[in-house]
Write an enzyme that holds these catalytic residues in place. Structure first.
Site, PDB file in Angstrom:
ATOM      1  N   LYS C  73       0.845  -1.191   0.000  1.00  0.00           N
ATOM      2  CA  LYS C  73       0.000   0.000   0.000  1.00  0.00           C
ATOM      3  C   LYS C  73       0.883   1.246   0.000  1.00  0.00           C
ATOM      4  CE  LYS C  73      -4.006   1.890   2.537  1.00  0.00           C
ATOM      5  NZ  LYS C  73      -4.835   1.745   3.756  1.00  0.00           N
ATOM      6  N   SER C 148      -9.718   1.700   2.649  1.00  0.00           N
ATOM      7  CA  SER C 148      -8.838   2.453   1.788  1.00  0.00           C
ATOM      8  C   SER C 148      -7.771   1.617   1.074  1.00  0.00           C
ATOM      9  CB  SER C 148      -8.146   3.538   2.600  1.00  0.00           C
ATOM     10  OG  SER C 148      -7.286   2.965   3.560  1.00  0.00           O
ATOM     11  N   SER C 172      -9.909  -0.597   6.852  1.00  0.00           N
ATOM     12  CA  SER C 172      -9.293  -0.387   5.539  1.00  0.00           C
ATOM     13  C   SER C 172      -8.605  -1.609   4.941  1.00  0.00           C
ATOM     14  CB  SER C 172      -8.286   0.762   5.606  1.00  0.00           C
ATOM     15  OG  SER C 172      -8.972   1.986   5.538  1.00  0.00           O
TER      16      SER C 172
END
Lengths: 98, 482, 483
Positions: C73, C148, C172
């Site tokens: 990420k 996210s 997330s």
């Protein structure tokens, strides 16, 4: 009420050093008011005898020994800086009361 | 009549090797810009702080020595504001649960002991340094500024007093005593000129009726002298306003060192909202009795205690005691010498007169010297035993301090032993009398003081190696024959 | 067999090289990216260096991730590799250091294959708040992948990478795992070092892994878990061997079903699919017990007040001075701050900074931030007392199916409500895992297991048992022709 909140919003945006456009001001004040109204729900709960929780783990006294380690080379420290001069970060005129 | 009411906020850098939350060195004095910086102290994305144990211990040591109450539960908080010397956009500090509260500092004002209470002592991190570029290198005139983060993250202790101080002089004496204490405790270098000790002052004036005035805060006081001057100026300014029927405005004022005045920096309504909240990256601090006991053991007697002890048990004069306790190292030196030499009065005299005059001449601090008690005492003993004269002793001390040579060897090498050969001395006396006819005439006419001149001449001839009393006697004997 | 084991067997038999494995995944990336946009950065020079580095290592048992690609990420710092947080304000930021998790992955022979898309600074539930364009759900390209960590989840779902790391502040990792049909684990707060994770809300953030199979998840968790002296909130705790718990029986375990998390606001289609999942659990011999977590209905405001307050402070450092975006036309400092931040941050980030600044400001602190931290105590107490009665707790991971792009983005509150079932876990600091539990109209649905502090071994054990009976790990999306 809304106008009031726009004042509040402007003050808050200044504290957060955020430039907002007029459209943003209008949109945010509407949305934030709605969100804050929803958050009023918390006031239903009686927390007068409840300790606040800032940390979730029962840790304390997490300290390190006083030992020196190499700093980072200044080239790497300054590499991502938008503007530098004499190996320092450069900032424009600092006006009164920042 | 108005009574000044003064409270101080003192910031002292703590003497740790590494910074408060990272392992960069704190030795920033001569370091080129941004060379003592790492991702943590420059607030890069993703970094986390880990507190320096030593800094916490040094603060507790200070707090215990200043009679504070140590909070069993304490924590760090974030103080949020934007400034280029604060790269994270917040300073890690302590808000509602400082490590220490209460306590007091005692110091002497005109031989009276005065006590100033403390509000709190807390731990935080120092900010970076700004260099203002442009005309006059001052903030208001600068075209732009440059940021050096070497200082950023050095552990800083903030000591806040109650408004117990009532004159500029008291404020200065308080701060001087506090610095002395910090140095005795070895928690801070206390150098105001280098910025490792800094002070802001809150001041207001109280009317005769006991009504407290509006206070102002003075920043940018960089020496003991400017603290006193800035307060004198500000108190006078406030009194004048009140006398003219005007109001004092609550504000922060800047001490202008050049013009020797205070000027408005920012008003109350411009005060920042710091939005303090608990630092989520650092778990709380819990100080146990065991930790306190360990730290207590490291606390030495404080300067005022030491001074009173010298006065009351060794019967030294207040001035002598003050000088000897002015620096911890000097005080320890005195103690060491006293173990070797059991005449405190004489020892104190040698230190406060001869040693001090050497330091003054050389513009040195005692801690810059490398003086051995054994050697120092040896010099005094040689004088006591008449092996050398006092002037020679003084000379030897200087030579020893300059060269670190063994004083006995200096005496031997340079032949400075006291001359006790009477015939030899008599011969010199005769020679001096013969060579100074006018002086001799004056003496015989009754100007008895002239004898001191003649003594001086004899001492010159003997390179100070003769006993003063003996020379004087011989001179008088010889003169009376004429 | 897990994918790691499969690849390692091929390495041992010398049937494939590290370079060939990486090239195979790069091919998948090349095929999928035009359709899903899971990655923000795939730097071939960097990968080349990574391959050479790993080729220089001698493969042994201890190198548990030898030659395995991992997608990261883009809010986790990678030395020398662009790390943007999907924000214009960090669009050109090249970190001078590796996050602790990256250091550990590399040490075990993993290869960082690329940086994945996210909602800017991890603020969002759909990956639509990326300054560089949204990620799309490979099961239906018109729908969001959740967020996210949407990019990391999609990279696993498409097979662009066998493993990925995300971060979970309020769901997330778990919610995009649920939306894309993969496994995602949010570890106990303090198990995985946050050093080098760009902070959103420090008291809630945790890094965690994504995988298709529980075995693979256990292996990567083993690598990233454990004490790090650089993170003061990391617990001095030695994790057990997670692979050991896989395959053990879960018979007799008590699992709590909190009625508050199954009733209100959960779509029927989700409940319908999860019904059969509950049946599978009963088949495994676990006892399902209805419980109550009365304060979880207060979790949402509590979370958004705490998270935005901390974020308002954490994001103060992006001020255009030391790194990051600066509007260079400003003549004084204060306008430089305001314009750089105003232009550098996206809409949702600004909204949250303002909300958090407001919640901490004079006069509002007690009613908002302080109140929320007190309610947080109550929420944790609720979980504590529940775990005295049951071993684990389950709920849907998301109350809704993956929604359409643009469907909720205009209404922040509506978007926030998506997180209602994942948020309580972060507030309590406990671990939770989302496991694929079925499909509705070809859209995946996840089941969330929650456990007490440091119960990752148990979560993996039950997930493994569950996946044995309900295995979707071989099911790949087929929305793009020819793949």
């Amino acid at each position: 009420m809304i106008r009031n909140f726009i004042q509040q919003l402007r003050k808050t945006a200044h504290l957060a050093r955020l430039n907002l456009t007029e459209e943003e001001e209008e949109l945010y004040s509407k949305q934030l008011e709605e969100i804050l109204n929803y958050f009023q729900k918390l006031q239903e709960l009686d927390t007068s005898n409840v300790e606040p929780m800032a940390h979730v783990l029962p840790l304390n006294n997490v300290w390190r020994e006083d030992e020196i380690k190499e700093s980072m080379e200044k080239e790497l420290i300054l590499k991502n800086a938008p503007e530098i001069e004499n190996n320092c970060f450069k900032v424009p005129k600092i006006v009164k009361n920042i | 009549m108005y009574l000044p009411v003064i409270g101080l906020e003192v910031h002292a850098q703590l003497l740790t090797k590494s910074k408060m939350f990272c392992s960069c060195s704190t030795d920033h004095e001569n370091a080129p810009p941004n060379t003592l910086v790492c991702p943590i102290c420059m607030g890069m994305p993703g970094v986390l702080p880990v507190p320096n144990k030593k800094a916490i211990e040094l603060l507790i040591k200070t707090a215990l020595a200043l009679n504070c109450e140590i909070s069993p539960f304490s924590k760090f908080d974030r103080k949020n504001y934007f400034y280029p010397d604060l790269p994270k956009g917040y300073q890690i500090s302590q808000y509602d649960l400082p490590l220490a509260r209460g306590g007091y500092v005692e110091f002497e004002v005109d031989s009276e002991i005065k006590r100033v209470r403390l509000k709190r002592i807390h731990l935080e991190e120092d900010t970076g340094k700004l260099l203002h570029v442009g005309e006059g290198d001052r903030l208001a005139e600068a075209e732009y500024s440059l940021v050096d983060l070497n200082r950023c993250g050095i552990p800083l202790m903030e000591i806040v007093t109650e408004p117990d101080i009532h004159s500029p002089k008291e404020a200065r004496l308080f701060l001087q005593e506090l610095r002395k204490i910090l140095r005795y405790l070895e928690v801070s270098s206390g150098d105001m000129e280098k910025g490792s000790l800094r002070c802001d002052a809150n001041v207001s004036v109280m009317t005769e009726k006991g009504i407290l005035g509006i206070r102002t805060e003075i920043k940018n006081v960089n020496s003991f002298y400017s603290l006193e001057k800035a307060l004198e100026y500000e108190i006078e300014r406030q009194i004048n306003l009140l006398k003219e029927g005007k109001e004092v405005i609550q504000e922060t004022r800047h001490w202008d060192e050049k013009k020797q005045i205070t000027v408005t920096l920012r008003g109350k309504e411009e005060a920042e909202d710091y939005r303090y909240f608990p630092e989520p990256d650092i778990p709380p601090i819990i100080i146990s009795k065991e930790i306190l006991e360990e730290i207590k053991k490291t606390i030495p007697p404080l300067p005022l205690q030491r001074k009173l002890l010298l006065q009351n048990t060794l019967f030294l004069s207040p001035i002598e005691s003050e000088i000897i306790t002015s620096e911890k190292e000097l005080c320890e030196f005195f103690d060491e010498c006293l173990k070797l030499y059991n005449n405190p009065k004489n020892l104190s005299n040698w230190i406060t007169v001869e040693l001090m005059s050497y330091l003054n001449d050389q513009k040195l601090n005692f801690r810059d010297l490398n003086i051995e008690p054994k050697r120092f005492v040896k010099i005094i003993e040689m004088v006591d035993k008449n092996e050398i004269t006092r002037p020679v002793g003084k000379e030897i001390l200087r030579k020893y301090l300059d060269t670190k040579e063994d004083p006995e060897k200096i005496v031997e090498k340079e032949g400075l032993k006291t001359v006790s050969d009477l015939d030899f001395l008599k011969e010199i006396v005769k020679r001096v009398i013969d060579g100074n006819e006018r002086a001799v005439l004056d003496y015989l006419k009754g100007k008895k003081n002239v004898i001191n001149f003649l003594v001086g001449q004899v001492m010159k001839e003997t390179k100070g190696r003769a006993s003063l009393d003996l020379v004087k006697n011989l001179l008088e004997e010889e003169l009376n024959k004429r | 067999m897990g994918i790691i084991k499969e690849i390692h067997n091929l390495y041992l038999k010398k049937e494939i090289t590290v370079r060939e494995v990486i090239e195979k995944y790069l091919k998948n990336i090349e095929n999928w990216e035009p359709h899903v946009h899971a990655f923000l950065t795939v730097n071939l020079d960097y990968i080349e260096r990574e391959i050479k580095r790993v080729e220089g290592l001698k493969f042994n048992e201890d190198l548990t991730l030898y030659g395995i690609p991992v997608a990261i990420k883009d809010n986790i710092l990678t030395e020398g590799l662009l790390t943007t947080c999907a924000s214009k304000i960090l669009a050109n930021f090249i970190p001078p250091y590796d996050a602790e998790v990256i250091r550990r992955l590399k040490e075990k022979g993993a290869i960082i294959i690329g940086k994945t898309n996210l909602d800017e600074f991890a603020m969002g539930s759909s990956t639509e708040n990326s300054a560089f364009g949204p990620t799309k759900n490979p099961w239906d390209l018109e729908r969001v992948p959740g967020g996210s960590s949407g990019g990391s989840a999609v990279a696993i779902a498409t097979g662009e990478s066998p493993l990925a790391l995300g971060s979970d502040t309020g769901g997330s990792i778990r919610q995009p795992a649920s939306f894309t049909g993969v496994i995602g684990l949010k570890p106990t707060y303090g198990l995985v070092s946050r050093y080098g994770l760009v902070a959103f809300a420090s008291s809630l953030d945790q890094i965690g892994p994504f995988a298709r199979k529980v075995e693979d998840l256990a292996i990567i968790l083993q690598v990233i878990a454990g004490y790090d002296p650089k993170d003061s909130t990391s617990l001095p705790y030695s994790p057990p061997n997670y692979l050991d718990s896989l395959g053990k029986s879960v018979k007799g375990w008590k699992i709590g079903i909190p009625k508050e998390m199954w009733e209100r606001g959960v779509e029927d289609s989700v409940l319908e699919v999860l019904d059969s999942a509950l049946k599978v659990l009963r088949d495994l011999g676990v006892e399902l017990i209805e419980i109550s977590l009365p304060t979880v209905e207060y979790a949402l405001p509590t979370y958004y007040l705490i998270a935005t307050s901390e974020a308002s402070s954490n994001l103060a450092r992006y001020d255009g001075i030391h790194y990051g975006y600066r509007n260079k036309n400003q003549k004084d400092l204060i306008s430089l701050y305001k314009v750089s931040r105003g232009e550098g941050f996206g809409s949702e980030v600004k909204r949250r900074i303002i909300l958090g600044t407001y919640a901490l400001s004079a006069g509002y602190y007690d009613a908002y931030y302080l109140k929320a931290t007190k309610v947080r105590t109550l929420i944790r107490q609720d979980f504590e007392s529940a775990f005295r009665k049951v071993d684990l707790i389950i709920s849907p991971t998301s109350p809704v199916l993956p929604f359409r792009l643009g469907e909720r983005i205009e209404d922040p509150l509506k978007m926030y409500l998506i997180d209602i079932l994942t948020i309580p876990v972060n507030l309590a600091g406990i671990p939770a895992i989302s496991v694929p539990a079925g499909f509705k109209d070809n859209l995946p649905i996840g089941l969330q297991f929650m456990g007490p502090f440091f119960s990752e071994d148990k979560l993996l054990q039950i997930s493994y048992a569950f996946q044995k009976l309900m295995d979707f790990s071989e099911k790949y999306p087929n929305t793009v022709e020819g793949l």
